[in-house]
Design an enzyme around this catalytic site. Structure first.
Site, PDB file in Angstrom:
ATOM      1  N   ILE A  89      -2.579  -3.298  -7.433  1.00 25.93           N
ATOM      2  CA  ILE A  89      -3.626  -2.270  -7.458  1.00 25.93           C
ATOM      3  C   ILE A  89      -3.074  -0.867  -7.696  1.00 25.93           C
ATOM      4  O   ILE A  89      -3.846   0.072  -7.881  1.00 25.93           O
ATOM      5  CB  ILE A  89      -4.515  -2.286  -6.191  1.00 25.93           C
ATOM      6  CG1 ILE A  89      -3.782  -1.756  -4.965  1.00 25.93           C
ATOM      7  CG2 ILE A  89      -5.105  -3.645  -5.933  1.00 25.93           C
ATOM      8  CD1 ILE A  89      -4.733  -1.367  -3.850  1.00 25.93           C
ATOM      9  N   ALA A 102      -3.923  -3.558   1.475  1.00 22.87           N
ATOM     10  CA  ALA A 102      -3.541  -2.307   2.133  1.00 22.87           C
ATOM     11  C   ALA A 102      -2.052  -2.327   2.458  1.00 22.87           C
ATOM     12  O   ALA A 102      -1.447  -3.386   2.632  1.00 22.87           O
ATOM     13  CB  ALA A 102      -4.339  -2.099   3.423  1.00 22.87           C
ATOM     14  N   GLY A 126      -3.776 -11.496   2.572  1.00 23.27           N
ATOM     15  CA  GLY A 126      -3.741 -10.855   3.880  1.00 23.27           C
ATOM     16  C   GLY A 126      -4.640 -11.574   4.869  1.00 23.27           C
ATOM     17  O   GLY A 126      -5.249 -12.601   4.556  1.00 23.27           O
ATOM     18  N   TYR A 170       0.153   6.520   7.740  1.00 27.63           N
ATOM     19  CA  TYR A 170      -0.759   5.396   7.487  1.00 27.63           C
ATOM     20  C   TYR A 170      -2.206   5.862   7.543  1.00 27.63           C
ATOM     21  O   TYR A 170      -3.001   5.611   6.630  1.00 27.63           O
ATOM     22  CB  TYR A 170      -0.501   4.274   8.499  1.00 27.63           C
ATOM     23  CG  TYR A 170      -1.564   3.200   8.497  1.00 27.63           C
ATOM     24  CD1 TYR A 170      -1.733   2.355   7.408  1.00 27.63           C
ATOM     25  CD2 TYR A 170      -2.416   3.048   9.597  1.00 27.63           C
ATOM     26  CE1 TYR A 170      -2.716   1.377   7.404  1.00 27.63           C
ATOM     27  CE2 TYR A 170      -3.392   2.072   9.603  1.00 27.63           C
ATOM     28  CZ  TYR A 170      -3.544   1.246   8.505  1.00 27.63           C
ATOM     29  OH  TYR A 170      -4.534   0.286   8.505  1.00 27.63           O
ATOM     30  N   TRP A 188      -7.563  -3.121  15.186  1.00 20.31           N
ATOM     31  CA  TRP A 188      -6.795  -4.120  15.933  1.00 20.31           C
ATOM     32  C   TRP A 188      -7.054  -5.532  15.388  1.00 20.31           C
ATOM     33  O   TRP A 188      -7.382  -6.458  16.127  1.00 20.31           O
ATOM     34  CB  TRP A 188      -7.129  -4.051  17.420  1.00 20.31           C
ATOM     35  CG  TRP A 188      -6.764  -2.758  18.106  1.00 20.31           C
ATOM     36  CD1 TRP A 188      -6.553  -1.530  17.527  1.00 20.31           C
ATOM     37  CD2 TRP A 188      -6.590  -2.561  19.513  1.00 20.31           C
ATOM     38  NE1 TRP A 188      -6.268  -0.597  18.479  1.00 20.31           N
ATOM     39  CE2 TRP A 188      -6.278  -1.203  19.727  1.00 20.31           C
ATOM     40  CE3 TRP A 188      -6.692  -3.384  20.624  1.00 20.31           C
ATOM     41  CZ2 TRP A 188      -6.044  -0.663  20.982  1.00 20.31           C
ATOM     42  CZ3 TRP A 188      -6.475  -2.842  21.882  1.00 20.31           C
ATOM     43  CH2 TRP A 188      -6.137  -1.505  22.059  1.00 20.31           C
ATOM     44  N   ASP A 195      -9.439   2.463  12.112  1.00 25.55           N
ATOM     45  CA  ASP A 195      -9.649   3.433  13.193  1.00 25.55           C
ATOM     46  C   ASP A 195      -8.547   4.498  13.227  1.00 25.55           C
ATOM     47  O   ASP A 195      -8.690   5.525  13.887  1.00 25.55           O
ATOM     48  CB  ASP A 195      -9.721   2.706  14.539  1.00 25.55           C
ATOM     49  CG  ASP A 195      -8.467   1.904  14.851  1.00 25.55           C
ATOM     50  OD1 ASP A 195      -7.860   1.352  13.909  1.00 25.55           O
ATOM     51  OD2 ASP A 195      -8.080   1.807  16.033  1.00 25.55           O
ATOM     52  N   LYS A 235      -4.974   6.155   4.452  1.00 23.81           N
ATOM     53  CA  LYS A 235      -6.247   5.429   4.499  1.00 23.81           C
ATOM     54  C   LYS A 235      -7.434   6.392   4.389  1.00 23.81           C
ATOM     55  O   LYS A 235      -8.440   6.079   3.743  1.00 23.81           O
ATOM     56  CB  LYS A 235      -6.338   4.601   5.784  1.00 23.81           C
ATOM     57  CG  LYS A 235      -5.367   3.423   5.852  1.00 23.81           C
ATOM     58  CD  LYS A 235      -5.639   2.368   4.791  1.00 23.81           C
ATOM     59  CE  LYS A 235      -6.880   1.560   5.087  1.00 23.81           C
ATOM     60  NZ  LYS A 235      -7.094   0.472   4.097  1.00 23.81           N
TER      61      LYS A 235
END
Length: 287
Positions: free
Chosen positions: A40, A63, A11, A128, A153, A105, A132
């Protein structure tokens, strides 16, 4: 020599850590895995990996990040962003490993005019963000030696991101509409990678949740304007409202995060987002 396992190394963040790993090769041994070499969501695979490698640190940069698709692929989002984090946290406990887990965030609803602190109430507005947040909860419940870094971002010269998308569109379009009423902090993944290594090198660790991004806040529209400026693009950019650009997943209207805690405890100094962006655009436009 201390071992650092980097989970999700294909990533953006994983690639940025890989890029600077050679700077630390005299102090740390890095073990890079991706979804092909370590799934994972498979607890047995994780346990075998930890038994074979016994890392001192585990950076979870993996992720499920398809924010809109997550509204349909609920099980997949939770499997990667929550269940997998729980498996990693338990393996870290079993092998006395410090877990550094990357969050977002999007755990906040954005219904505020203030910057969020690490202790503020989380209220994600989509799958999402929910997945998280569940990952954060599992990591902290299972492994007391967990450092969670919420970021926002994220962009870099690697993989898909807003900056690369804009540069690509600038070469194809004369005019673009960009959302101008969502506020946040762009973050160069290279800066996040450096912050993580600063934390790892800090002798006495403080565990818990921290925020890290570049600063100050801006909008997607202003972000795009700077990308155009730094790439010498003549594209015309028009501001849009969120209502004019509907998406399956609702975005936080203002997800600005306070950076005071990480600066105070780990002495990590964030960079101005425009400076980091200019560096990144130089790299991307020279490729």
């Amino acid at each position: 020599m201390k071992k650092i396992a980097v989970i999700g190394s294909n990533g953006q963040l994983g690639n940025c850590i890989r890029k600077i790993a050679t700077d630390f090769e005299n102090s740390y041994e890095f073990i890079f895995t991706d979804s092909q070499t370590l799934n994972i969501t498979d607890e047995d695979q994780i346990n075998d990996f930890f038994y074979d490698n016994k890392p001192d640190y585990c950076i979870n940069a993996s992720a499920y990040t398809a924010v809109d698709l997550a509204e349909k692929e609920i099980d997949k989002a939770f499997a990667v962003n929550a269940d997998g984090v729980g498996y990693l946290a338990q393996a870290c406990v079993d092998h006395k490993t410090i877990l550094i887990h990357i969050s977002t965030d999007y755990v906040f609803d954005g219904d505020t005019n203030l910057s969020y602190s690490e202790d503020d109430f989380t209220n994600p507005t989509g799958i999402y963000g929910e997945s998280k947040r569940k990952g954060e909860e599992l990591a902290l419940e299972i492994n007391p030696k967990t450092i969670i870094l919420r970021t926002s971002w994220l962009y870099s010269e690697f993989n898909k991101n807003f900056v690369k998308t804009m540069l690509n569109l600038f070469s194809q379009k004369d005019e673009l509409g960009i959302v101008a009423d969502q506020f946040g902090q762009p973050t160069n993944a290279n800066d996040l990678a450096e912050a993580i290594m600063d934390i790892i090198q800090t002798p006495n660790k403080t565990f818990g949740i921290f925020h890290f991004s570049n600063y100050p806040e801006t909008t997607w529209f202003e972000f795009a304007k700077k990308i155009a400026e730094f790439s010498n693009s003549s594209v015309k950019l028009n501001p849009l409202t969120t209502e004019q650009y509907p998406t399956p997943a609702k975005r936080p209207a203002r997800s600005t995060m306070s950076l005071d805690k990480i600066e105070e405890i780990y002495k990590v100094e964030a960079k101005h987002w425009e400076n980091s962006l200019e560096e990144s655009v130089k790299i991307l436009t020279q490729q």
